[in-house]
Scaffold this motif. Structure first.
Motif, PDB file in Angstrom:
ATOM      1  N   ASP A  96       0.870   2.577  -7.711  1.00 37.46           N
ATOM      2  CA  ASP A  96      -0.084   3.536  -7.128  1.00 37.46           C
ATOM      3  C   ASP A  96      -0.593   3.050  -5.775  1.00 37.46           C
ATOM      4  O   ASP A  96      -1.494   3.656  -5.197  1.00 37.46           O
ATOM      5  CB  ASP A  96      -1.273   3.739  -8.069  1.00 37.46           C
ATOM      6  CG  ASP A  96      -0.871   4.511  -9.320  1.00 37.46           C
ATOM      7  OD1 ASP A  96       0.076   5.321  -9.244  1.00 37.46           O
ATOM      8  OD2 ASP A  96      -1.502   4.281 -10.376  1.00 37.46           O
ATOM      9  N   GLU A  98      -2.453   0.538  -5.057  1.00 38.20           N
ATOM     10  CA  GLU A  98      -3.902   0.323  -5.156  1.00 38.20           C
ATOM     11  C   GLU A  98      -4.398  -0.916  -4.413  1.00 38.20           C
ATOM     12  O   GLU A  98      -5.592  -1.115  -4.268  1.00 38.20           O
ATOM     13  CB  GLU A  98      -4.306   0.240  -6.636  1.00 38.20           C
ATOM     14  CG  GLU A  98      -3.845  -1.012  -7.384  1.00 38.20           C
ATOM     15  CD  GLU A  98      -2.390  -0.951  -7.847  1.00 38.20           C
ATOM     16  OE1 GLU A  98      -1.707   0.057  -7.556  1.00 38.20           O
ATOM     17  OE2 GLU A  98      -1.934  -1.918  -8.493  1.00 38.20           O
ATOM     18  N   ARG A  99      -3.464  -1.758  -3.934  1.00 40.08           N
ATOM     19  CA  ARG A  99      -3.890  -2.982  -3.226  1.00 40.08           C
ATOM     20  C   ARG A  99      -3.700  -2.866  -1.713  1.00 40.08           C
ATOM     21  O   ARG A  99      -3.647  -3.877  -1.011  1.00 40.08           O
ATOM     22  CB  ARG A  99      -3.097  -4.180  -3.747  1.00 40.08           C
ATOM     23  CG  ARG A  99      -3.382  -4.487  -5.206  1.00 40.08           C
ATOM     24  CD  ARG A  99      -2.567  -5.668  -5.679  1.00 40.08           C
ATOM     25  NE  ARG A  99      -3.073  -6.908  -5.134  1.00 40.08           N
ATOM     26  CZ  ARG A  99      -3.946  -7.697  -5.751  1.00 40.08           C
ATOM     27  NH1 ARG A  99      -4.387  -7.373  -6.946  1.00 40.08           N
ATOM     28  NH2 ARG A  99      -4.365  -8.798  -5.189  1.00 40.08           N
ATOM     29  N   ARG A 109     -10.486  -0.236  -6.533  1.00 37.17           N
ATOM     30  CA  ARG A 109      -9.016  -0.185  -6.567  1.00 37.17           C
ATOM     31  C   ARG A 109      -8.531   0.857  -7.573  1.00 37.17           C
ATOM     32  O   ARG A 109      -7.588   1.602  -7.310  1.00 37.17           O
ATOM     33  CB  ARG A 109      -8.453  -1.538  -6.979  1.00 37.17           C
ATOM     34  CG  ARG A 109      -7.910  -2.297  -5.817  1.00 37.17           C
ATOM     35  CD  ARG A 109      -7.308  -3.597  -6.248  1.00 37.17           C
ATOM     36  NE  ARG A 109      -7.643  -4.575  -5.227  1.00 37.17           N
ATOM     37  CZ  ARG A 109      -7.551  -5.862  -5.366  1.00 37.17           C
ATOM     38  NH1 ARG A 109      -7.162  -6.369  -6.513  1.00 37.17           N
ATOM     39  NH2 ARG A 109      -7.860  -6.658  -4.379  1.00 37.17           N
ATOM     40  N   LEU A 112      -9.001   4.120  -6.042  1.00 40.30           N
ATOM     41  CA  LEU A 112      -7.997   4.368  -5.006  1.00 40.30           C
ATOM     42  C   LEU A 112      -6.655   4.756  -5.645  1.00 40.30           C
ATOM     43  O   LEU A 112      -5.947   5.631  -5.140  1.00 40.30           O
ATOM     44  CB  LEU A 112      -7.833   3.127  -4.124  1.00 40.30           C
ATOM     45  CG  LEU A 112      -6.801   3.231  -3.005  1.00 40.30           C
ATOM     46  CD1 LEU A 112      -7.128   4.370  -2.034  1.00 40.30           C
ATOM     47  CD2 LEU A 112      -6.703   1.920  -2.221  1.00 40.30           C
ATOM     48  N   ALA A 113      -6.322   4.117  -6.757  1.00 40.74           N
ATOM     49  CA  ALA A 113      -5.064   4.448  -7.447  1.00 40.74           C
ATOM     50  C   ALA A 113      -5.065   5.928  -7.849  1.00 40.74           C
ATOM     51  O   ALA A 113      -4.068   6.636  -7.665  1.00 40.74           O
ATOM     52  CB  ALA A 113      -4.887   3.559  -8.681  1.00 40.74           C
ATOM     53  N   ARG A 116      -4.643   8.093  -4.762  1.00 43.33           N
ATOM     54  CA  ARG A 116      -3.286   8.079  -4.209  1.00 43.33           C
ATOM     55  C   ARG A 116      -2.319   8.886  -5.084  1.00 43.33           C
ATOM     56  O   ARG A 116      -1.370   9.473  -4.577  1.00 43.33           O
ATOM     57  CB  ARG A 116      -2.789   6.635  -4.010  1.00 43.33           C
ATOM     58  CG  ARG A 116      -3.627   5.884  -2.967  1.00 43.33           C
ATOM     59  CD  ARG A 116      -2.922   4.665  -2.422  1.00 43.33           C
ATOM     60  NE  ARG A 116      -1.728   5.023  -1.637  1.00 43.33           N
ATOM     61  CZ  ARG A 116      -0.973   4.142  -1.004  1.00 43.33           C
ATOM     62  NH1 ARG A 116      -1.266   2.856  -1.045  1.00 43.33           N
ATOM     63  NH2 ARG A 116       0.085   4.529  -0.316  1.00 43.33           N
ATOM     64  N   ARG A 138       3.113   3.143 -12.664  1.00 41.94           N
ATOM     65  CA  ARG A 138       1.854   2.379 -12.633  1.00 41.94           C
ATOM     66  C   ARG A 138       2.069   0.870 -12.702  1.00 41.94           C
ATOM     67  O   ARG A 138       1.305   0.146 -13.364  1.00 41.94           O
ATOM     68  CB  ARG A 138       0.912   2.844 -13.736  1.00 41.94           C
ATOM     69  CG  ARG A 138       0.620   4.330 -13.627  1.00 41.94           C
ATOM     70  CD  ARG A 138      -0.510   4.774 -14.487  1.00 41.94           C
ATOM     71  NE  ARG A 138      -0.612   6.243 -14.426  1.00 41.94           N
ATOM     72  CZ  ARG A 138      -1.667   6.929 -14.790  1.00 41.94           C
ATOM     73  NH1 ARG A 138      -2.735   6.302 -15.245  1.00 41.94           N
ATOM     74  NH2 ARG A 138      -1.673   8.240 -14.710  1.00 41.94           N
ATOM     75  N   ASP A 141       0.796  -2.951  -7.711  1.00 42.67           N
ATOM     76  CA  ASP A 141       1.102  -2.967  -6.284  1.00 42.67           C
ATOM     77  C   ASP A 141       1.244  -4.425  -5.850  1.00 42.67           C
ATOM     78  O   ASP A 141       0.364  -5.243  -6.106  1.00 42.67           O
ATOM     79  CB  ASP A 141      -0.060  -2.280  -5.543  1.00 42.67           C
ATOM     80  CG  ASP A 141       0.189  -2.141  -4.052  1.00 42.67           C
ATOM     81  OD1 ASP A 141       1.295  -2.464  -3.589  1.00 42.67           O
ATOM     82  OD2 ASP A 141      -0.754  -1.703  -3.363  1.00 42.67           O
TER      83      ASP A 141
END
Ligand SMILES: [Zn+2]
Length: 273
Positions: A96, A98-99, A109, A112-113, A116, A138, A141
């Motif tokens: 995703d 997320e990082r 995070r 954010l995932a 996104r 999933r 990242d």
């Protein structure tokens, strides 16, 4: 194993001048400016491939994306053209992303995932890709190299014969992008699927004279005006990467600033056969 043999054979097709050190593929600073690429004679002279020639007899177009946005950056035009032809388009979103802003704390995070994932769905809708076309794996990242053979197995399970599989270039310079390419080479090889790769970060670190890129195996897909417009509209869906919206830390630079985005606003896309 056959997949290892495939990978070794493909590696030998890289030009002799390709750098071998990881440092040569460093993603830092502003990278190669887009005007340098547009002036590159070799890039203008690449053999053109029509969409039907690239899609061939594929029954589905499957795009394996290390992070949400890689698929649209590298292949949004071809995805839109495939969808317009009625070809099912599927995206395997490996992470995703997320990082992407490393200073974000854990809870942010996770948020954010989610953002996104939503952005990706919106972008695909704008390309004309039917809803339900995304599978989110999933995976962490930044963790695709560590996923190793398990990643290839997961991808392999989702492939069907006569899929055309796209992913990031095997020497793209980002570890997740290179891991995705290795896993796709393995999975597609075993499933008997045709595959192609597209540079994303390669356009950032590579020399504009083409010495770092597999020029002999690259093809250029011209994008007509409506297709390019669709791609640009889809790219605007990734607000968290463009520095808009509330998902990024206040002091952070966007992942896709103007000078990076410029490389993906071209009226053509390039694929490595
Ligand atoms: Zn990426």
């Amino acid at each position: 194993m056959a997949a290892l043999t495939d990978a070794a054979a493909d590696a030998t097709r890289l030009p002799a001048a390709a750098p071998d050190g990881a440092d040569a593929r460093l993603i830092a600073g502003r990278g190669t400016p887009e005007p340098d690429w547009l002036r590159a004679a070799w890039l203008r002279a690449l053999p053109e491939a029509a969409p039907d020639a690239l899609l061939g007899d594929a029954r589905r177009l499957v795009v394996v994306a290390p992070h949400p946005d890689d698929e649209v950056l590298g292949a949004g035009g071809l995805m839109a053209l495939a969808a317009a032809r009625g070809l099912p388009v599927r995206v395997l979103a490996l992470t995703d992303g997320e990082r992407c802003y490393p200073t974000l704390p854990g809870a942010a995070r996770a948020s954010l995932a989610r953002i996104r994932r939503v952005e990706l769905h919106r972008a695909l809708e704008r390309l004309g890709v039917a809803s339900g076309g995304v599978e989110h794996l999933r995976l962490p990242d930044g963790g695709l190299q560590a996923a190793g053979a398990a990643l290839a197995l997961r991808i392999h399970r989702l492939l069907q014969p006569r899929d055309l599989v796209l992913t990031t270039w095997r020497r793209d310079g980002h570890p997740d992008h290179e891991a995705a390419a290795a896993a796709v080479a393995d999975a597609a090889g075993r499933a008997g699927c045709r595959r192609m790769e597209f540079p994303v970060w390669g356009w950032h670190w590579a020399h504009p004279d083409g010495r770092d890129l597999p020029v002999a195996d690259m093809r250029r897909l011209p994008l007509d005006r409506p297709t390019r417009a669709r791609k640009l509209w889809a790219l605007r869906a990734f607000a968290s990467q463009l520095g808009r919206g509330s998902a990024m830390p206040a002091a952070a630079e966007p992942i896709l600033p103007r000078w990076v985005l410029a490389r993906f606003r071209r009226d053509f896309e390039t694929f490595v056969l």
